[in-house]
Motif scaffolding. Structure first.
Motif, PDB file in Angstrom:
ATOM      1  N   TYR A   1       0.832  -1.198   0.000  1.00 21.43           N
ATOM      2  CA  TYR A   1       0.000   0.000   0.000  1.00 21.43           C
ATOM      3  C   TYR A   1       0.872   1.255   0.000  1.00 21.43           C
ATOM      4  O   TYR A   1       0.612   2.208  -0.755  1.00 21.43           O
ATOM      5  CB  TYR A   1      -0.918  -0.005   1.226  1.00 21.43           C
ATOM      6  CG  TYR A   1      -1.696   1.290   1.386  1.00 21.43           C
ATOM      7  CD1 TYR A   1      -2.823   1.549   0.619  1.00 21.43           C
ATOM      8  CD2 TYR A   1      -1.278   2.261   2.300  1.00 21.43           C
ATOM      9  CE1 TYR A   1      -3.520   2.739   0.755  1.00 21.43           C
ATOM     10  CE2 TYR A   1      -1.957   3.450   2.442  1.00 21.43           C
ATOM     11  CZ  TYR A   1      -3.089   3.684   1.665  1.00 21.43           C
ATOM     12  OH  TYR A   1      -3.761   4.869   1.798  1.00 21.43           O
ATOM     13  N   SER A   2       1.924   1.239   0.850  1.00 19.74           N
ATOM     14  CA  SER A   2       2.820   2.408   0.912  1.00 19.74           C
ATOM     15  C   SER A   2       3.519   2.621  -0.419  1.00 19.74           C
ATOM     16  O   SER A   2       3.638   3.764  -0.890  1.00 19.74           O
ATOM     17  CB  SER A   2       3.856   2.200   2.026  1.00 19.74           C
ATOM     18  OG  SER A   2       3.230   2.037   3.276  1.00 19.74           O
ATOM     19  N   ARG A   3       3.986   1.520  -1.015  1.00 12.50           N
ATOM     20  CA  ARG A   3       4.682   1.636  -2.296  1.00 12.50           C
ATOM     21  C   ARG A   3       3.746   2.197  -3.365  1.00 12.50           C
ATOM     22  O   ARG A   3       4.109   3.116  -4.115  1.00 12.50           O
ATOM     23  CB  ARG A   3       5.208   0.269  -2.708  1.00 12.50           C
ATOM     24  CG  ARG A   3       5.967   0.271  -4.034  1.00 12.50           C
ATOM     25  CD  ARG A   3       6.514  -1.125  -4.341  1.00 12.50           C
ATOM     26  NE  ARG A   3       7.243  -1.127  -5.574  1.00 12.50           N
ATOM     27  CZ  ARG A   3       6.695  -1.274  -6.780  1.00 12.50           C
ATOM     28  NH1 ARG A   3       5.384  -1.404  -6.879  1.00 12.50           N
ATOM     29  NH2 ARG A   3       7.441  -1.274  -7.875  1.00 12.50           N
ATOM     30  N   ASN A   4       2.547   1.643  -3.434  1.00 11.28           N
ATOM     31  CA  ASN A   4       1.586   2.121  -4.438  1.00 11.28           C
ATOM     32  C   ASN A   4       1.197   3.570  -4.168  1.00 11.28           C
ATOM     33  O   ASN A   4       0.994   4.355  -5.106  1.00 11.28           O
ATOM     34  CB  ASN A   4       0.342   1.233  -4.447  1.00 11.28           C
ATOM     35  CG  ASN A   4       0.641  -0.164  -4.951  1.00 11.28           C
ATOM     36  OD1 ASN A   4       1.601  -0.360  -5.705  1.00 11.28           O
ATOM     37  ND2 ASN A   4      -0.146  -1.139  -4.537  1.00 11.28           N
ATOM     38  N   HIS A   5       1.089   3.911  -2.871  1.00 16.12           N
ATOM     39  CA  HIS A   5       0.736   5.293  -2.530  1.00 16.12           C
ATOM     40  C   HIS A   5       1.853   6.253  -2.945  1.00 16.12           C
ATOM     41  O   HIS A   5       1.587   7.333  -3.489  1.00 16.12           O
ATOM     42  CB  HIS A   5       0.484   5.388  -1.020  1.00 16.12           C
ATOM     43  CG  HIS A   5      -0.010   6.737  -0.584  1.00 16.12           C
ATOM     44  ND1 HIS A   5      -1.202   7.279  -1.015  1.00 16.12           N
ATOM     45  CD2 HIS A   5       0.551   7.666   0.250  1.00 16.12           C
ATOM     46  CE1 HIS A   5      -1.361   8.475  -0.477  1.00 16.12           C
ATOM     47  NE2 HIS A   5      -0.310   8.730   0.294  1.00 16.12           N
TER      48      HIS A   5
END
Length: 626
Positions: A44-48
């Motif tokens: 999620y952090s990477r995609n965000h």
């Protein structure tokens, strides 16, 4: 294959101890849960971060597009509009000025003045943009920023541009990056200055709409680059500008200006003319490609950013997360190990207690503190062992009393006082009659029963036990005359003071006489020996009788070692054969009072004889607690 793997895993788990299983399963569940949670958070952090980066880079591309449009495209368009509004431009291109074939000084002066006017009044406001020349519809050429002495290659390029402007006289025509073939003074300048972008536009009379000529503009690549040079896409991101055909107008990396064409992998995005994002592999590196179309133009601004540069923003977070997760997992495993150890330790205590009890030590107890299931289990175990121990002690005491009662019944079958009085009368009568043998026999019989009764004591001195046997043998010698010979061998006189169970030798000697010597029909010999060795008092009774076959010996050994059980059907026969005080009775009495390490052992050889060994502990105290 999968089934075999599952079976191997199951076999491995079956071999694990309870402690290992608890640690393995608990740790696996926690590690798996933490890993999945962290993976979801990291994704999620990477995609965000990627989404934020896309948005930021998109805004950057919009800024580049705006800068280029304002600094280059709009200025060329505005400059062409100004030229069309200028009256001198109209006159020059309409033919009011002398033609190119006119060599008069007046033509040259007017051309220079016109070029100077255009340069001073207009080009000074359009930094970097130059006018190659203005070309009238009748072939007039007015050089502005360059010399009119064009090379053949340059003339061909100019003719193409004029022809396109005549076909479409309302738009600005742009020509991709190329070397500046119109100047002879820029060969040693900066690389960006040696590449230019050309633009041409038809010049129209604003009042009549009449085509009056063509203006050709030169924009050095350096001028375009300066419009966005202050904007960066990460550390190694690239910005390039091209048309919809993929022909380059500018590139942030000047070393790639000579390519003049964008990569084939990006052509699809450029040809579609969409403002979009795509991914592209270049030299083994994943690139994120952004495109932004310029308004009212076929120019496209393209941005290339390595994905790993964007991911680098996530890497510190990933490192910290993995580090914290590893520390947390390590702490968790340590905590689980301690917790499991607290659970398993009491169970191990119970198991050790069980193993000790299995070996025969019933004094063991499992000491487990607390009030929970395992402590209750330990309590039940302790209670069970205590009950078993009590049952064994009760059975032991009952068996002792039973044996004592049997012996007392046996000894009580004869009234000692009556027997002694009768024997005294026999001895007196025999002395009067001169019958010495009868007198000796009666005296020996009195001694025999005196020791047997012995006021009810279970222990007698060894000397008394041997005297008891001697009295019995004296009686038997009167019966068998010279057929039997008996020797009593005492290794050390100190053993005579030891105590032992009474009446353990006489039944053995009787057995040797009855089943050994008597059955030979010839003279026989019985030897009785006693000695002390390593804290054990050892008796042996040997004869030279008929002996036994191996199978007979084994049968007798089994009979001696088997417990005496009540048998109503054979009770009369047992009493007749004196089995109640036989070898088995002696063996059981010794084990009952002294333990399993003591007792009888028998060795025998057919037609040679038999030896019976009796082992009891060395006892010097007559009050020894049995």
């Amino acid at each position: 294959m999968l089934w075999r793997l599952i079976k191997r895993l199951k076999d491995s788990l079956d071999k694990m101890s309870l402690r290992t299983r608890l640690i393995f399963f608990t740790s696996s569940i926690i590690i798996l849960s933490i890993s999945i949670s962290n993976y979801v958070v990291m994704m999620y952090s990477r995609n965000h971060v990627l989404e934020l980066s896309r948005e930021l880079i998109g805004n950057t591309m919009e800024q580049v597009s705006r800068n280029v449009s304002e600094a280059i495209i709009s200025k060329v368009y505005t400059l062409s509009e100004i030229l069309m509004q200028d009256e001198d431009t109209y006159k020059m291109l309409a033919g009011d000025f002398p033609t190119e074939n006119d060599n008069s000084k007046e033509r040259e002066i007017r051309a220079v003045l016109f070029a100077k006017k255009i340069t001073n009044n207009y080009l000074s406001s359009f930094d970097g943009i130059r006018i190659l020349a203005l070309f009238g519809k009748n072939g007039q050429t007015v050089s502005i920023s360059y010399s009119s002495d064009f090379s053949p290659e340059a003339k061909n390029e100019i003719d193409k541009m004029i022809s396109e402007c005549q076909k479409s006289n309302t738009i600005v025509h742009w020509y991709p990056l190329q070397k500046d073939i119109f100047s002879t003074t820029l060969k040693d300048t900066d690389l960006r200055s040696r590449f230019v972008v050309l633009a041409s536009r038809a010049l129209i009379n604003p009042g009549t709409g009449e085509y009056i000529g063509t203006g050709i503009f030169i924009v050095p690549e350096k001028t375009i680059y300066n419009a966005y040079s202050g904007i960066k896409l990460g550390k190694s991101g690239e910005i390039l500008i091209s048309n919809l055909s993929g022909e380059i107008f500018s590139h942030s990396d000047k070393n790639k200006l000579t390519g003049l064409k964008i990569e084939k992998g990006i052509m699809g995005m450029v040809e579609d003319g969409k403002n979009d994002v795509m991914y592209f592999d270049e030299d083994g590196k994943r690139q994120m490609i952004f495109s932004k179309s310029l308004r009212n133009n076929d120019w496209v601004v393209i941005g290339k950013v390595p994905v790993n540069e964007i991911s680098e923003k996530v890497s510190p977070l990933l490192f910290v997360t993995v580090l914290m997760m590893s520390i947390f997992i390590l702490i968790t495993i340590v905590f689980i190990t301690i917790m499991v150890e607290n659970i398993v330790r009491p169970i191990k205590k119970i198991i050790r207690a069980m193993k000790t009890a299995e070996k025969g030590n019933l004094d063991v107890r499992a000491e487990v503190k607390g009030q929970y299931e395992i402590s209750e289990m330990a309590g039940y175990f302790n209670s069970m062992i205590a009950k078993i121990q009590k049952l064994i002690i009760d059975e032991y005491e009952l068996e002792k009393k039973k044996k004592e009662a049997e012996l007392n019944v046996l000894m009580g079958q004869i009234n000692p006082h009556f027997l002694y009085n009768t024997l005294e009368s026999i001895i007196w009568k025999a002395q009067l009659a001169g019958e010495s043998e009868i007198c000796d026999m009666a005296a020996s019989l009195g001694n025999l029963y005196r020791i047997s009764v012995n006021r009810g004591n279970l222990l007698v001195r060894v000397s008394e036990e041997l005297e008891h046997v001697k009295a019995y043998l004296d009686i038997q010698k009167l019966r068998y005359k010279e057929r039997i010979q008996c020797d009593i061998i005492v290794e050390n006189d100190s053993v005579l003071k030891c105590y032992t169970l009474k009446m353990i030798l006489q039944p053995i000697v009787e057995n040797a006489l009855t089943y050994g010597v008597e059955m030979t029909g010839t003279a026989g010999k019985i030897n009785i020996a006693v000695k002390e060795e390593d804290g054990v008092l050892k008796f042996s009774v040997s004869d030279n009788g008929v002996g036994m076959l191996p199978e007979e010996l084994e049968k007798l050994r089994q009979k001696i070692e088997s417990p005496i059980l009540p048998d109503p059907e054979n009770a009369a026969e047992d009493r007749k054969s004196h089995k109640g005080i036989g070898l088995r009775n002696i063996n059981e009495r010794i084990k009952l009072y002294f333990g399993e390490t003591y007792g009888l052992t028998i060795e025998s050889v057919k037609d040679t004889g038999t030896v019976i060994y009796v082992n009891v502990p060395v006892i010097f105290d007559k009050d020894y607690k049995l």
